[in-house]
Write an enzyme that holds these catalytic residues in place. Structure first.
Site, PDB file in Angstrom:
ATOM      1  N   CYS A   1       0.805  -1.219   0.000  1.00 43.81           N
ATOM      2  CA  CYS A   1       0.000   0.000   0.000  1.00 43.81           C
ATOM      3  C   CYS A   1       0.841   1.274   0.000  1.00 43.81           C
ATOM      4  CB  CYS A   1      -0.993  -0.061   1.153  1.00 43.81           C
ATOM      5  SG  CYS A   1      -2.404   1.024   0.902  1.00 43.81           S
TER       6      CYS A   1
ATOM      7  N   ARG B   1     -12.674   6.331  -1.759  1.00 43.70           N
ATOM      8  CA  ARG B   1     -11.532   5.466  -1.423  1.00 43.70           C
ATOM      9  C   ARG B   1     -11.834   4.044  -1.897  1.00 43.70           C
ATOM     10  NH1 ARG B   1      -7.604   7.391   1.678  1.00 43.70           N
ATOM     11  NH2 ARG B   1      -6.857   5.368   2.362  1.00 43.70           N
TER      12      ARG B   1
ATOM     13  N   HIS C   1      -3.356  -5.625   2.233  1.00 46.15           N
ATOM     14  CA  HIS C   1      -3.040  -5.830   3.653  1.00 46.15           C
ATOM     15  C   HIS C   1      -3.716  -7.156   4.001  1.00 46.15           C
ATOM     16  CE1 HIS C   1      -1.920  -1.580   4.439  1.00 46.15           C
ATOM     17  NE2 HIS C   1      -2.867  -1.293   3.584  1.00 46.15           N
TER      18      HIS C   1
END
Ligand code: GLN
Length: 246
Positions: A94, A131, A196
């Site tokens: 990320c 997002r 993640h």
């Protein structure tokens, strides 16, 4: 054999349990009788060029990323670049992934200049943009078509240049930019991803690929004996199911 891991910015870039990735690498090496050690390397620390087989960089929000970007360029970039050229493994997640590209353009403020280890750029389309959040499943040709599962949460949209291959194709979720179905970027032994999860405990095939690649530079072709992965396989399968139901 021993596997020497360097964890970059462990306290600054560590979202959603990114440290679990280090634990997975260490355990899967040790369970096979391979010594494994981890050294934390923080802001301001110098990097010892020959000391590591694998570097890990986790994720962070823009403020932390800016601190890391400045420090990477000022103190660690040259060593990391030479290491990557020599085939050392780099895994970045990320925010860390974005910093391996040419630049990250945040919603506010100047561009963060990246290390250019991966041929890609990342642009945040602005504070009011959506997002890219949720569970994600990709299929990776690098891993013989196996699925890789995780969780993503990023504002930046990444586009790969011709010098980087995707880590996988998106089956569920957004990936690099929510448009071209690519996820992650790979060049030689440099791997970047938005996953993640933490990523490696749920994806033992990928973890083993990294361990083999990291050991291969000093020990040649390494065969890793199989482990009892029932728990990991269950975690992987339930994450795939969860993502499929969304
Ligand atoms: N700041 C970056 C973005 O939002 C990275 C976020 C993260 O590491 N989770 O795109």
């Amino acid at each position: 054999m021993d596997l020497r891991i360097c964890h970059l910015y462990p306290d600054l870039l560590n979202l959603y349990g990114d440290r679990g990735n280090i634990i997975a690498l260490m355990n899967r090496a040790r369970w096979r009788g391979i010594d494994a050690s981890v050294t934390d390397c923080r802001l301001g620390d110098a990097l010892d060029g020959d000391a590591y087989d694998l570097y890990f960089i986790g994720g962070g929000e823009d403020r932390q990323q800016r601190l890391a970007a400045n420090d990477l360029r000022a103190r660690k970039g040259g060593v990391l670049k030479r290491a990557a050229e020599a085939g050392v493994v780099v895994l970045a997640v990320c925010g860390g992934y974005q910093l391996l590209g040419h630049y990250y353009r945040p919603a506010d403020g100047d561009d963060l200049v990246g290390l250019g280890l991966l041929d890609l750029t990342t642009v945040h389309p602005g504070p009011s943009s959506r997002r890219l959040i949720g569970n994600i499943v990709i299929r990776s040709t690098l891993l013989g078509g196996a699925t890789v599962v995780g969780f993503e949460n990023h504002g930046g949209r990444t586009h790969l240049g011709p010098g980087a291959a995707p880590l996988g194709n998106v089956m569920r979720g957004f990936g690099n930019n929510g448009e071209d179905h690519t996820e992650g970027g790979v060049s030689r032994n440099v791997f970047g991803t938005y996953l993640h999860g933490p990523l490696l405990p749920k994806n033992p095939l990928f973890t083993d690929h990294l361990i083999r690649s990291a050991l291969g530079r000093r020990y040649g072709q390494v065969t890793l004996p199989p482990l009892d992965d029932r728990i990991e396989a269950e975690a992987h399968a339930s994450a795939v199911l969860r993502a499929a139901g969304e």
